[in-house]
Design an enzyme around this catalytic site. Sequence first.
Site, PDB file in Angstrom:
ATOM      1  CG  ASP A   1     -30.025 -47.019-123.086  1.00  0.00           C
ATOM      2  OD1 ASP A   1     -30.853 -47.788-123.627  1.00  0.00           O
ATOM      3  OD2 ASP A   1     -28.826 -46.961-123.424  1.00  0.00           O
TER       4      ASP A   1
ATOM      5  NE  ARG B   1     -16.260 -43.338 -98.683  1.00  0.00           N
ATOM      6  CZ  ARG B   1     -15.608 -43.368 -97.518  1.00  0.00           C
ATOM      7  NH1 ARG B   1     -16.215 -43.809 -96.424  1.00  0.00           N
ATOM      8  NH2 ARG B   1     -14.354 -42.962 -97.426  1.00  0.00           N
TER       9      ARG B   1
ATOM     10  CG  ASP C   1     -15.147 -34.231-107.226  1.00  0.00           C
ATOM     11  OD1 ASP C   1     -14.655 -33.511-106.334  1.00  0.00           O
ATOM     12  OD2 ASP C   1     -15.267 -33.854-108.403  1.00  0.00           O
TER      13      ASP C   1
ATOM     14  CG  ASN D   1     -22.323 -34.977-108.497  1.00  0.00           C
ATOM     15  OD1 ASN D   1     -22.163 -33.798-108.217  1.00  0.00           O
ATOM     16  ND2 ASN D   1     -21.305 -35.795-108.713  1.00  0.00           N
TER      17      ASN D   1
ATOM     18  CB  THR E   1     -19.743 -29.994-113.868  1.00  0.00           C
ATOM     19  OG1 THR E   1     -19.716 -30.397-112.489  1.00  0.00           O
ATOM     20  CG2 THR E   1     -20.083 -28.523-113.957  1.00  0.00           C
TER      21      THR E   1
END
Length: 270
Positions: free
Chosen positions: A154, A54, A49, A126, A165
């Site tokens: 954070d 990329r 992935d 993502n 996912t």
Amino acid sequence: MNFGKKIWVIGNSSEKSQKTVTALKKLLKVEHFIFDDINPEIVVSVGGDGTLLRAMHMYESQLDRVRFLGVHTGHLGFYTDFTDHELFEVVQALKNENFREAVHYPLVKVKVSFDDGYQIVRHVLNESTIRRASKTMLGDVQISGELFERFRGDGLSISTPTGSTAYNKSIGGAVMHPRVEAMQIAEIASLNNRVYRTLGSPMIVAKKDTITVIPAAEDDYSLTFDQLSFEYKNIKTIEYSMDGATIAFANCAHTPFWERVKTSFIGEVE
């Protein structure tokens, strides 16, 4: 038929990936595919992935006309449909591939504005995250221009449906089907006590809305766009939206979403 389809093959640095790239190119050459790394119609990612992410960012400015196909050389990838042992099947699928049957996944647009007026615009497959390098992050979160909460913790992660996912899931976010055109915002270790309050749970934000983060004036912010990471200062706002941009996957035995989820996280159910 391929009719001289323009194609490009991208691999990662592993020996197995490079050998697979070489073997696949030989098979594609025999079938008269045209190798074009500048204006390809289809980009084949060989690896996992991370390799596909990329490849997506390499052709981010051409996503309206480039389709992708993934071949995995290790553990099963979420965006890959073939293994390195199925190269003949890959070639046959590419020969018969029809661009009208491509499978589209929605992307999230990220617009970063700085104090001097400079802007950066990226799309993510993502997620995009914002953190401070070493200290607690403080920032206002707006939903479609209305202040929702003052976040302390954070950091924050804003993900796509398919990205739900990935990192999103690991920090307690929900898994969403790509047909649900919405963004998800998940908190990364928020501070919640009698003084500081956040919602403390992931939120699904509709496509029509925008998410705007207004971080406190600090000089050590870390922003990610999928696997790409950058350090910034003097950030004024970060706006997340869905502008209709998608990534297209060549419909070559494309694995259904819930089957991918089951294979990746559950396996065989006895």
